[in-house]
Motif scaffolding. Sequence first.
Motif, PDB file in Angstrom:
ATOM      1  N   UNK A 264     -18.075  -7.080  37.690  1.00  0.00           N
ATOM      2  CA  UNK A 264     -16.791  -7.263  36.997  1.00  0.00           C
ATOM      3  C   UNK A 264     -15.702  -7.747  37.946  1.00  0.00           C
ATOM      4  N   UNK A 265     -16.074  -8.077  39.185  1.00  0.00           N
ATOM      5  CA  UNK A 265     -15.137  -8.599  40.189  1.00  0.00           C
ATOM      6  C   UNK A 265     -13.974  -7.646  40.434  1.00  0.00           C
ATOM      7  N   UNK A 266     -14.274  -6.354  40.363  1.00  0.00           N
ATOM      8  CA  UNK A 266     -13.260  -5.354  40.653  1.00  0.00           C
ATOM      9  C   UNK A 266     -12.366  -4.988  39.495  1.00  0.00           C
ATOM     10  N   UNK A 267     -12.576  -5.615  38.328  1.00  0.00           N
ATOM     11  CA  UNK A 267     -11.786  -5.216  37.158  1.00  0.00           C
ATOM     12  C   UNK A 267     -12.071  -3.766  36.784  1.00  0.00           C
ATOM     13  N   UNK A 268     -13.345  -3.362  36.921  1.00  0.00           N
ATOM     14  CA  UNK A 268     -13.731  -1.985  36.682  1.00  0.00           C
ATOM     15  C   UNK A 268     -14.200  -1.403  38.011  1.00  0.00           C
ATOM     16  N   UNK A 269     -13.663  -0.236  38.365  1.00  0.00           N
ATOM     17  CA  UNK A 269     -13.902   0.349  39.669  1.00  0.00           C
ATOM     18  C   UNK A 269     -14.922   1.482  39.568  1.00  0.00           C
ATOM     19  N   UNK A 270     -15.830   1.527  40.531  1.00  0.00           N
ATOM     20  CA  UNK A 270     -16.788   2.624  40.538  1.00  0.00           C
ATOM     21  C   UNK A 270     -16.082   3.930  40.885  1.00  0.00           C
ATOM     22  N   UNK A 271     -16.602   5.017  40.360  1.00  0.00           N
ATOM     23  CA  UNK A 271     -15.951   6.325  40.466  1.00  0.00           C
ATOM     24  C   UNK A 271     -16.361   7.045  41.746  1.00  0.00           C
ATOM     25  N   UNK A 272     -15.367   7.428  42.537  1.00  0.00           N
ATOM     26  CA  UNK A 272     -15.628   8.322  43.664  1.00  0.00           C
ATOM     27  C   UNK A 272     -15.654   9.743  43.119  1.00  0.00           C
ATOM     28  N   UNK A 273     -16.734  10.450  43.370  1.00  0.00           N
ATOM     29  CA  UNK A 273     -16.886  11.796  42.814  1.00  0.00           C
ATOM     30  C   UNK A 273     -17.599  12.693  43.817  1.00  0.00           C
ATOM     31  N   UNK A 274     -17.541  13.988  43.571  1.00  0.00           N
ATOM     32  CA  UNK A 274     -18.172  14.969  44.434  1.00  0.00           C
ATOM     33  C   UNK A 274     -18.528  16.194  43.607  1.00  0.00           C
ATOM     34  N   UNK A 275     -19.284  17.103  44.208  1.00  0.00           N
ATOM     35  CA  UNK A 275     -19.599  18.391  43.594  1.00  0.00           C
ATOM     36  C   UNK A 275     -19.081  19.493  44.498  1.00  0.00           C
ATOM     37  N   UNK A 276     -18.299  20.408  43.951  1.00  0.00           N
ATOM     38  CA  UNK A 276     -17.848  21.567  44.708  1.00  0.00           C
ATOM     39  C   UNK A 276     -18.731  22.754  44.359  1.00  0.00           C
TER      40      UNK A 276
END
Length: 343
Positions: A264-276
């Motif tokens: 998507x050429x950066x139109x949609x951004x991947x999600x930075x996520x984690x588990x606590x």
Amino acid sequence: MRVQSIAQAGKSEVPPQYIQPPSDRPNSDADGKSGSGGGVPVIDLGEDSVREAVGRACRDWGAFQVTNHGVPIRLLDDMRKVGLSFFNECPMKDKLMYACSPDSAAAEGYGSKMLVESDENHGVLDWRDYFDHHTLPLSRRNPSNWPHYPPNFYRKKGKRSVDWVLVAQKLLGIFSESLGLPPSCLKDAVGEFYQNITVSYYPPCPQPDLTLGLQAHSDFGALTLLIQDQVSGLEVLKDSHWYTVDPLPEAIVVLVSDQTEIITNGNYRSAVHREVTNSTGARLSVATFHDPSKTRNISPAAVIVSQSSPSRYREVNYGDYMSRWYTKGPEGKRNIDSLLIGP
């Protein structure tokens, strides 16, 4: 040693290899606070305005939850129940029969360590055990590598993999249409789905303020679909705040992954996520990853790129990208940022 065994030993302190650097520990973000509840969007896929809602969520969060997705809740409950049975009822000696190789990345089986040891990753371990199995294409599937306990593991996980494919295909179609593109645009760019299902088990932790169940990262594939149990733990990063993804038994969590950001050429951004982690109860999640084949080259879709909107990312071979991710370690979005063109 598996994390579950360490937790069951009842020690009051975690081994040093599980202690995160101060900057990576929970509640260490810039303002010392975490968002909770109501932040990550919940979208009904049956609503008339679904394209607009999904587009906003992909731009603003890279993550959202969906309801009315077509997978019956009894099947979601079955997947959670079967996964939990493996970790809680299967003896450790039997679980170890399915141990994956500690020296190779993305190995199918039962394990605890995600990354390949190298000079480029800091080697801190996640407070998590997992079972990963290859489900699609069928040529990758080897049921002899899957747990024989509980007896219905293969039937519940393997035969339901098509349900997840249908949801992933539907979502990629909505992604495309929300960008004003033909429904098949993103699906065609990804190609045939290579699907893995990973059941993650996060035992209670005596020092949750020092550990992470899964360190911060963005997924390297195209699209991740995830279901949670009733215990909170998944967090998504937005504007330097960590937001809890509240467990909803009937919902599927959608995480935009790196290859979709590239296409998507950066139109949609991947999600930075984690588990606590937490000190009181175990947590279980089931993630279904939908990725390109390792031979696939990924680049911004030609219909998106123009003179006024040039390519922001270099073309990359997906197999090479995945290998670098496992060797270097995720560290947020470092790997995808290395593909950016220009300053």
